[in-house]
Design a protein around this motif. Structure first.
Motif, mmCIF file in Angstrom:
data_model
loop_
_atom_site.group_PDB
_atom_site.id
_atom_site.type_symbol
_atom_site.label_atom_id
_atom_site.label_comp_id
_atom_site.label_asym_id
_atom_site.label_seq_id
_atom_site.Cartn_x
_atom_site.Cartn_y
_atom_site.Cartn_z
ATOM 1 N N ALA A 112 0.878 -1.163 0.000
ATOM 2 C CA ALA A 112 0.000 0.000 0.000
ATOM 3 C C ALA A 112 0.915 1.212 0.000
ATOM 4 N N CYS A 113 0.547 2.248 -0.728
ATOM 5 C CA CYS A 113 1.462 3.388 -0.797
ATOM 6 C C CYS A 113 0.702 4.684 -1.034
ATOM 7 N N GLY A 114 1.438 5.768 -0.888
ATOM 8 C CA GLY A 114 0.897 7.064 -1.246
ATOM 9 C C GLY A 114 1.167 7.322 -2.722
ATOM 10 N N GLY A 115 0.290 8.075 -3.356
ATOM 11 C CA GLY A 115 0.457 8.364 -4.779
ATOM 12 C C GLY A 115 0.759 9.839 -5.005
ATOM 13 N N LEU A 116 1.693 10.104 -5.907
ATOM 14 C CA LEU A 116 2.013 11.502 -6.218
ATOM 15 C C LEU A 116 1.300 11.999 -7.469
ATOM 16 N N ASN A 117 0.654 11.078 -8.172
ATOM 17 C CA ASN A 117 -0.089 11.479 -9.369
ATOM 18 C C ASN A 117 -1.554 11.704 -8.958
ATOM 19 N N PRO A 118 -2.031 12.945 -9.069
ATOM 20 C CA PRO A 118 -3.369 13.244 -8.546
ATOM 21 C C PRO A 118 -4.500 12.485 -9.249
ATOM 22 N N VAL A 119 -4.242 11.916 -10.411
ATOM 23 C CA VAL A 119 -5.329 11.160 -11.060
ATOM 24 C C VAL A 119 -5.504 9.772 -10.424
ATOM 25 N N TRP A 120 -4.522 9.319 -9.634
ATOM 26 C CA TRP A 120 -4.656 8.008 -8.983
ATOM 27 C C TRP A 120 -5.462 8.161 -7.704
ATOM 28 N N LYS A 121 -6.731 7.860 -7.794
ATOM 29 C CA LYS A 121 -7.609 7.916 -6.620
ATOM 30 C C LYS A 121 -7.245 6.764 -5.677
ATOM 31 N N PRO A 122 -7.543 6.918 -4.369
ATOM 32 C CA PRO A 122 -7.335 5.783 -3.460
ATOM 33 C C PRO A 122 -8.026 4.540 -4.012
ATOM 34 N N GLY A 123 -7.276 3.413 -4.014
ATOM 35 C CA GLY A 123 -7.823 2.174 -4.560
ATOM 36 C C GLY A 123 -7.327 1.896 -5.972
ATOM 37 N N THR A 124 -6.423 2.729 -6.494
ATOM 38 C CA THR A 124 -5.872 2.489 -7.833
ATOM 39 C C THR A 124 -4.640 1.582 -7.738
ATOM 40 N N PRO A 125 -4.625 0.459 -8.479
ATOM 41 C CA PRO A 125 -3.402 -0.359 -8.526
ATOM 42 C C PRO A 125 -2.441 0.229 -9.549
ATOM 43 N N VAL A 126 -1.158 0.239 -9.235
ATOM 44 C CA VAL A 126 -0.135 0.782 -10.139
ATOM 45 C C VAL A 126 1.053 -0.187 -10.171
ATOM 46 N N LEU A 127 1.525 -0.505 -11.366
ATOM 47 C CA LEU A 127 2.704 -1.365 -11.495
ATOM 48 C C LEU A 127 3.955 -0.572 -11.149
ATOM 49 N N ILE A 128 4.861 -1.184 -10.442
ATOM 50 C CA ILE A 128 6.139 -0.509 -10.149
ATOM 51 C C ILE A 128 7.085 -0.751 -11.326
ATOM 52 N N VAL A 148 21.090 -3.538 -11.357
ATOM 53 C CA VAL A 148 19.694 -3.258 -11.008
ATOM 54 C C VAL A 148 19.034 -2.384 -12.079
ATOM 55 N N THR A 149 19.403 -2.636 -13.329
ATOM 56 C CA THR A 149 18.780 -1.850 -14.398
ATOM 57 C C THR A 149 17.339 -2.290 -14.667
ATOM 58 N N GLU A 150 17.005 -3.527 -14.299
ATOM 59 C CA GLU A 150 15.602 -3.940 -14.462
ATOM 60 C C GLU A 150 15.177 -4.763 -13.248
ATOM 61 N N VAL A 151 14.986 -4.072 -12.137
ATOM 62 C CA VAL A 151 14.585 -4.784 -10.910
ATOM 63 C C VAL A 151 13.204 -5.407 -11.121
ATOM 64 N N TYR A 152 12.315 -4.639 -11.739
ATOM 65 C CA TYR A 152 10.922 -5.084 -11.896
ATOM 66 C C TYR A 152 10.718 -5.533 -13.341
ATOM 67 N N SER A 153 10.506 -6.822 -13.496
ATOM 68 C CA SER A 153 10.517 -7.486 -14.798
ATOM 69 C C SER A 153 9.528 -6.880 -15.799
ATOM 70 N N LYS A 154 10.058 -6.500 -16.936
ATOM 71 C CA LYS A 154 9.210 -5.987 -18.018
ATOM 72 C C LYS A 154 8.264 -7.083 -18.504
ATOM 73 N N ARG A 155 8.772 -8.300 -18.564
ATOM 74 C CA ARG A 155 7.936 -9.415 -19.027
ATOM 75 C C ARG A 155 6.713 -9.577 -18.122
ATOM 76 N N LEU A 156 6.943 -9.531 -16.810
ATOM 77 C CA LEU A 156 5.818 -9.719 -15.892
ATOM 78 C C LEU A 156 4.877 -8.514 -15.929
ATOM 79 N N VAL A 171 7.163 5.022 -10.397
ATOM 80 C CA VAL A 171 8.463 4.831 -9.737
ATOM 81 C C VAL A 171 8.222 4.942 -8.230
ATOM 82 N N TYR A 172 8.583 3.868 -7.526
ATOM 83 C CA TYR A 172 8.309 3.760 -6.083
ATOM 84 C C TYR A 172 9.542 4.192 -5.295
#
Ligand code: HPA
Length: 264
Positions: A112-128, A148-156, A171-172
């Protein structure tokens, strides 16, 4: 034998070693695990040798073996240790190292995290898509110059987008916590390019990459980051937003995990 090997040995006896995917569920996500498939077995962290229990409200603490609808097996770690609890980085990444020891190839980290993009309302899932490790520490030891150039898999991430095309990426930035950020800190990380802010995930992701697991990170935005809404932040609000998103997240993750295990 190390504590990690001891815990992995215990879990292998209980769960076997056929699971290829595992998921770590953070604050408020526990109920989503009920939607992944059929629970075959469950064990409290306190019964696993070497594991730490957590006592934060909204964090349940158990490892569960689940059969997905496509009959593939999943290990879900429900609840995690945070750096701010004061048990050190080894405790934070212990579970990930146990999963690596069990031969897990794909690891899904949720938070669970805070969002810096104002269009992401609480309850929005976002890929890291990437992270900034602002915890001041690392799970790596010695001269381990991990790429660590690709920590979060592009394939997934692409698998997720094939299931839910409107999923956005962010970006988290991982803070130490436990205080939420100040508005000035949020302004600082905004300028760095961060769009998601939380207190977990980055150290686990690095430990998983060190162990050559493929990592998928999914954040649930539970609130606008500090200073953005004109309201103070509260843990109750974070838990509530997580609860409200349980069904959507559970269903999305179940689909994603089926697809990941079909491919592997
Ligand atoms: N900041 C840090 N951690 C969080 C937040 C936040 O705004 N919301 C949920 N976890």
């Amino acid at each position: 034998m190390s504590n990690i090997e001891r815990a992995a040995g215990f879990l292998e006896q209980r769960f076997g070693n056929r699971a290829e995917v595992a998921i770590v569920l953070g604050s408020g996500w526990a109920d989503a695990a009920d939607l992944f498939g059929t629970t075959l077995d469950e064990v409290a962290y306190s019964d696993i040798p070497g594991f730490r229990n957590s006592d934060i409200v909204g964090h349940a603490h158990k490892a569960r073996l689940i059969q997905l609808e496509n009959n593939q097996l999943l290990i879900a770690f429900i609840g995690r240790t945070h750096l701010y609890e004061g048990f050190g980085v080894d405790a934070v990444v212990f579970g990930v190292k146990v999963l690596a020891n069990l031969g897990i190839k794909n690891l899904i980290l949720t938070n669970a995290c805070g969002g810096l993009n104002p269009v992401w309302k609480p309850g929005t899932p976002v890929l890291i898509s990437d992270h900034i490790n602002f915890t001041g520490t690392t799970p790596l030891q010695g001269a381990n110059f991990l790429d660590v150039t690709e920590v979060y898999s592009k394939r997934l991430r692409n698998i997720c987008k094939s299931i839910k095309p409107d999923l956005e990426e962010g970006v988290y930035v991982g803070f130490m916590g436990p205080a939420y950020e100040t508005p000035a800190e949020i302004e600082m990380v905004r300028r760095w390019g961060a769009t998601l802010v939380g207190m977990s995930t980055v150290l686990e992701a690095m430990a998983a990459r060190e162990a050559q697991m493929e990592v998928l990170g999914i954040s649930l935005v539970t609130n606008l980051a500090a200073g953005m809404s004109g309201e103070p932040l509260s843990h109750a609000e974070v838990i509530e937003a997580g609860k409200n998103a349980t069904k959507m997240m559970g269903t999305l993750l179940a689909e994603v995990m089926k697809e990941i295990t079909n491919e592997s």
